[in-house]
Motif scaffolding. Sequence first.
Motif, PDB file in Angstrom:
ATOM      1  N   TYR A   1       0.835  -1.196   0.000  1.00  0.00           N
ATOM      2  CA  TYR A   1       0.000   0.000   0.000  1.00  0.00           C
ATOM      3  C   TYR A   1       0.872   1.249   0.000  1.00  0.00           C
ATOM      4  O   TYR A   1       2.040   1.231   0.394  1.00  0.00           O
TER       5      TYR A   1
ATOM      6  N   ALA B   1       0.305   5.784   0.476  1.00  0.00           N
ATOM      7  CA  ALA B   1      -0.596   6.905   0.746  1.00  0.00           C
ATOM      8  C   ALA B   1      -0.063   8.164   0.073  1.00  0.00           C
ATOM      9  O   ALA B   1       1.129   8.275  -0.233  1.00  0.00           O
TER      10      ALA B   1
ATOM     11  N   PHE C   1      -6.925  -1.693  -4.327  1.00  0.00           N
ATOM     12  CA  PHE C   1      -7.848  -0.696  -3.783  1.00  0.00           C
ATOM     13  C   PHE C   1      -7.470   0.672  -4.329  1.00  0.00           C
ATOM     14  O   PHE C   1      -6.292   0.999  -4.481  1.00  0.00           O
TER      15      PHE C   1
ATOM     16  N   ARG D   1      -8.481   7.512   2.716  1.00  0.00           N
ATOM     17  CA  ARG D   1      -8.598   7.101   4.106  1.00  0.00           C
ATOM     18  C   ARG D   1      -8.373   8.337   4.973  1.00  0.00           C
ATOM     19  O   ARG D   1      -7.720   9.293   4.541  1.00  0.00           O
TER      20      ARG D   1
ATOM     21  N   ILE E   1      -3.081   3.001  10.123  1.00  0.00           N
ATOM     22  CA  ILE E   1      -3.342   1.970   9.121  1.00  0.00           C
ATOM     23  C   ILE E   1      -3.310   0.625   9.832  1.00  0.00           C
ATOM     24  O   ILE E   1      -2.256   0.166  10.272  1.00  0.00           O
TER      25      ILE E   1
ATOM     26  N   PRO F   1     -10.979  -5.685   2.608  1.00  0.00           N
ATOM     27  CA  PRO F   1     -10.443  -4.321   2.564  1.00  0.00           C
ATOM     28  C   PRO F   1      -9.785  -3.933   3.882  1.00  0.00           C
ATOM     29  O   PRO F   1      -9.937  -4.628   4.887  1.00  0.00           O
TER      30      PRO F   1
ATOM     31  N   TYR G   1     -11.176   1.602   7.748  1.00  0.00           N
ATOM     32  CA  TYR G   1     -11.231   3.060   7.575  1.00  0.00           C
ATOM     33  C   TYR G   1     -10.979   3.510   6.134  1.00  0.00           C
ATOM     34  O   TYR G   1     -10.686   4.680   5.895  1.00  0.00           O
ATOM     35  N   THR G   2     -11.094   2.615   5.167  1.00  0.00           N
ATOM     36  CA  THR G   2     -10.890   3.010   3.774  1.00  0.00           C
ATOM     37  C   THR G   2     -12.230   3.210   3.076  1.00  0.00           C
ATOM     38  O   THR G   2     -13.231   2.566   3.400  1.00  0.00           O
TER      39      THR G   2
ATOM     40  N   ASP H   1     -12.453  -1.679  -4.529  1.00  0.00           N
ATOM     41  CA  ASP H   1     -11.425  -2.689  -4.733  1.00  0.00           C
ATOM     42  C   ASP H   1     -11.746  -3.392  -6.048  1.00  0.00           C
ATOM     43  O   ASP H   1     -12.452  -2.845  -6.896  1.00  0.00           O
TER      44      ASP H   1
ATOM     45  N   GLY I   1     -14.082   0.634   5.262  1.00  0.00           N
ATOM     46  CA  GLY I   1     -13.406  -0.649   5.389  1.00  0.00           C
ATOM     47  C   GLY I   1     -14.277  -1.859   5.189  1.00  0.00           C
ATOM     48  O   GLY I   1     -13.836  -2.988   5.399  1.00  0.00           O
TER      49      GLY I   1
ATOM     50  N   TRP J   1      -8.461  13.914   4.753  1.00  0.00           N
ATOM     51  CA  TRP J   1      -8.363  12.699   3.953  1.00  0.00           C
ATOM     52  C   TRP J   1      -7.026  12.658   3.230  1.00  0.00           C
ATOM     53  O   TRP J   1      -6.386  13.685   3.015  1.00  0.00           O
TER      54      TRP J   1
ATOM     55  N   PHE K   1      -5.184   6.851  -0.985  1.00  0.00           N
ATOM     56  CA  PHE K   1      -4.711   5.557  -0.497  1.00  0.00           C
ATOM     57  C   PHE K   1      -4.880   4.524  -1.607  1.00  0.00           C
ATOM     58  O   PHE K   1      -5.969   4.366  -2.162  1.00  0.00           O
TER      59      PHE K   1
END
Length: 303
Positions: free
Chosen positions: A164, A166, A191, A195, A201, A211, A214-215, A219, A227, A286, A289
């Motif tokens: 991942y 950000a 994804f 977030r 995370i 997932p 908090y996202t 996907d 999430g 925000w 992500f």
Amino acid sequence: IQSDQQDRLEQSKCDGAEKEASLDKISADVSNSIIHFNVGGKKLSTSRKILTMIEDTLLSTIISDEWNKRLVKDIDGAFFLDYDPVLFKHLINQLRYWSLNPLATRVFSLPIENKNEFISLVRSLKFDERYLTDTFSENVNSNVKVIDNQRLCVKTSEDQHLAYVAGNLLYFEGKHFIKLMLTLTNMQIGFIGIRPANLPIEIKSIKNSFPIPYTFGIDNKCLVMNGTCTSYFSAWQTFTPKNTFLIELDCDSRTMHITRDQYAQFNYHHFTQIRFIDLTLAPFPWQLFIVLKDKNDYVRILL
């Protein structure tokens, strides 16, 4: 008599040319006049031309007669601005570069340190959002590599390991657009979305943890809200190797639209798909992500 009239006409033309040249010189002198600042205790000088090259910013209006009377001046007569002097100088230097290089892309590069503070400075000076573009944070897990001035992220680990990344920008007001190009080895995304930047995370396992809590986004097969997979769709399960996505964030209405442009090679048909996502439950600020699913998948932020 005719000769005298011709002489007077020539003299009139010369006088007019001299007057026009004089006015041009005065105009040039005004536009290039030096403006002195005291920025957080540090002296900085630049030309009026640099300050006014981008219209409708505080810098372009700060030296007007109206502001001239309102701004505080130090003992030397320099305008006092209560900003970080290092970040303000970084901004002015980029304006100077744009002035010397008219064909350069007018997007601020972020300083090595205090990136978020610089972004706040740019926004507080009322620069349009088009002068800011997101970049990928280098504080990522070991399964990805961020390169190309932090605009390209590549998954380097084996397929089943979570990778991942950000974004650096924080979004909390106004409307923003982020354009991405994804190149996918097996035509499956992990994804795409946002977030809350202030929440940790949380990943229970480095393998296939989708997932992520908090996202908010999409996907490979469903709409993700806080999430949780809330609805499935089949149209996005088959991706082409290269895919373009446009993320539209509206902080005021707390919504996000993700638009996907795709060219289907099997029938030579171009089509657009849009997904709407309610961000009411996503606390500010925000951040972008992205999760990459397969090894050698990569995502690029487009200008």
